[in-house]
Enzyme design. Structure first.
Site, PDB file in Angstrom:
ATOM      1  CB  SER A   1       3.044  -6.967   0.442  1.00 57.15           C
ATOM      2  OG  SER A   1       1.840  -6.726  -0.271  1.00 57.15           O
ATOM      3  CE  LYS A   2      -0.746  -2.446   6.887  1.00 54.15           C
ATOM      4  NZ  LYS A   2      -2.149  -2.781   6.959  1.00 54.15           N
ATOM      5  NE  ARG A   3       0.614  -1.741  -1.346  1.00 61.47           N
ATOM      6  CZ  ARG A   3       1.517  -1.917  -2.325  1.00 61.47           C
ATOM      7  NH1 ARG A   3       1.123  -2.300  -3.524  1.00 61.47           N
ATOM      8  NH2 ARG A   3       2.794  -1.721  -2.103  1.00 61.47           N
TER       9      ARG A   3
END
Ligand code: GLU
Length: 511
Positions: A266-268
């Site tokens: 994910s972007k995180r």
């Protein structure tokens, strides 16, 4: 007769394209090109609430950056258009009607509250069924529980409705996936999915997707694993329309996993571990939130493409370096893995370093120019082209260029204190003065790596000096620091005047 290969990339323009989406597009592209087929872009924008301005352009720019082009699409046109689902509104109504007429779909008028009540009731009853389906639909407000007249009246009075698929009760649906093989799902696990909403007059993803794949004569659907749960519904929709004969073949690609293999990338993860998850940088038009991109972070598109191709696919050999055309040749659906593919930032960098090392100097020079401009450095192409070969092996990401090469463009004004401590001794100044006079005697025209090196080394041996004790401080005054390319390459690139000037400056500043 063999069917023409026609595949589509069908993103929803809801934001920037995740690198997993780029891989999906790429596998479609590779498969199409390998088979002399067509690669289409279809924009699936029926969920108007999630539409994000700029996302369409972003998707096209990202794929163009990777070197993929469409044979048909919203810009390219084509005889199966329009290629934006919001422009195909009128087409879907007819097909929803076909399913209503054949009793494979039905009207439903339940309010959001009524749906919520149903779920709570089923939960309280500890029912094994929690969804709208053949069992529960008889307790709701729809064509099954209302007379035809009532249904007509409700519609005529403008009451909002949806059209739901009448999922058959307790039937095993057998499907085939090119990567996963045979899959069987019982319809009891599935619900009566909404196919159409009167509120916006638009179909949902499922209806639009099946109708368009059929009308656009798509031969293979290659998409992410997150769509596998929709496959039984899709297969049943093909059957409901009577299109089983021409139903595309399906391939669901494995997920891209976090570097530790635990869960979807994910972007995180990217923010936390310092790598982009998007091909290009993106600024959210609503929140202003910025996301970094591979392009802006200094990856070459060739490296990005190569790295992505090997996430979930392997050639069955040890080969790791593939250009796009080599990928087209080597790609093979049977070598796509079922298991998720772990992303590795080190591997991404390894690919980038490889491509930078092998990139033509003139191409690299163009990548480096904006960095020089950022540092207000204005140099002619000839000079830049002299520098590039000496630093390209040391650059992992394009912006590293400055760190590796700044001294070629700017006279050092400061010197690394550790290097001073290590290399600047009492006799250093005298030795550098000697080096200077030796270099002074070399003409500008002869100021090559070879000549300067020979003369300085001659001076060192003539005076029985220690090589390191002379060359290390020389490097320090020329670069301001330790490390870097071959010392006499630096000397010859910066030239006679600058070399002498830097020696003087060092002698003056370092005490
Ligand atoms: N619009 C879907 C998406 O955003 C396409 C899924 C499919 O390829 O069927 O991924």
């Amino acid at each position: 007769m063999n069917r023409r290969v026609r595949v589509r990339f069908a993103p929803s323009p809801t934001g920037p394209l995740h690198m997993g989406g780029v891989r999906t597009a790429m596998f479609n592209y590779l498969f199409a090109k390998q088979n002399g087929g067509d690669f289409l872009l279809r924009i699936e924008d029926t969920d108007q609430k999630r539409f994000v301005p700029g996302a369409e352009d972003y998707i096209m720019e990202a794929l163009a950056w990777c070197g993929m082009s469409f044979d048909e699409g919203i810009r390219e046109g084509g005889k199966f258009g329009p290629y934006r689902q919001s422009e195909r509104k009128d087409i879907y109504i007819k097909y929803a009607q076909q399913l209503l007429d054949t009793k494979q779909a039905y009207y439903a008028f339940d309010t959001p509250e009524a749906l919520e009540d149903m779920r709570t009731r089923l939960e309280n009853e500890k029912s094994s069924v929690r969804q709208y389906n053949a069992v529960t639909r008889s307790g709701m407000k729809n064509s099954y529980t209302m007379s035809d007249d009532e249904v007509k009246q409700q519609i005529a009075s403008g009451e909002p409705y949806v059209i739901r698929f009448a999922m058959p009760e307790n039937e095993n649906v057998t499907m085939n996936d090119l990567i996963r093989g045979e899959i069987i799902v019982n319809t009891q696990e599935l619900d009566d999915k909404v196919l159409f909403k009167s509120s916006d007059g638009l179909p949902t993803y499922h209806l639009a997707n099946i109708v368009d794949d059929h009308l656009m004569e798509i031969s293979h659907v290659i998409r992410g694993e997150e769509w596998l749960p929709s496959l039984p519904l899709h297969v049943l929709l093909y059957r409901a329309f009577g299109w089983t004969e021409t139903m595309p073949q399906f391939a669901h690609l494995p997920l891209l996993l976090k570097p530790d293999g635990k869960g979807k990338l994910s972007k995180r993860d990217g923010d936390r571990l310092g790598f982009p998850v998007f091909p290009l940088a993106w600024k959210d038009p609503e929140t202003g939130e910025f996301s970094s991109g591979y392009r802006e972070s200094g990856y070459l598109p060739e490296a990005f493409v190569n790295m992505l191709a090997l996430l979930g696919w392997n050639p069955g050999t040890e080969q790791e370096i593939f250009s796009m055309s080599e990928l087209i040749e080597a790609f093979n659906m049977s070598k796509i893995s079922k298991a998720g593919a772990k992303f590795s930032v080190d591997k991404a960098k390894w690919f980038n370093q490889h491509y930078i090392k092998n990139c033509a100097d003139s191409v690299l020079a163009d990548y480096f120019k904006p960095i020089l401009a950022q540092h207000q450095v204005d140099v002619c192409d000839d000079y830049l082209l002299k520098v590039v070969p000496h630093v390209k092996e040391r650059v992992v990401l394009i912006p590293d260029f400055w760190e590796q090469a700044a001294f070629f463009f700017q006279t050092p004004m400061e010197y690394n204190p550790n290097s001073i401590k290590k290399h600047w001794k009492e006799d250093t100044a005298a030795m550098l003065a000697g080096v200077k006079s030796v270099l002074e005697s070399v003409s500008e025209a002869d100021f090559s790596t070879h000549n300067t090196e020979e003369r300085v080394k001659q001076y060192i041996s003539d005076n029985a000096l220690n090589m390191g004790k002379v060359l290390n401080p020389l490097r320090l005054v020329l670069t301001g620091t330790g490390g870097g390319p071959h010392l006499f390459d630096i000397v010859s690139v910066i030239g006679k005047d600058e070399t002498l000037k830097r020696i003087d400056l060092g002698l003056e500043k370092i005490v």
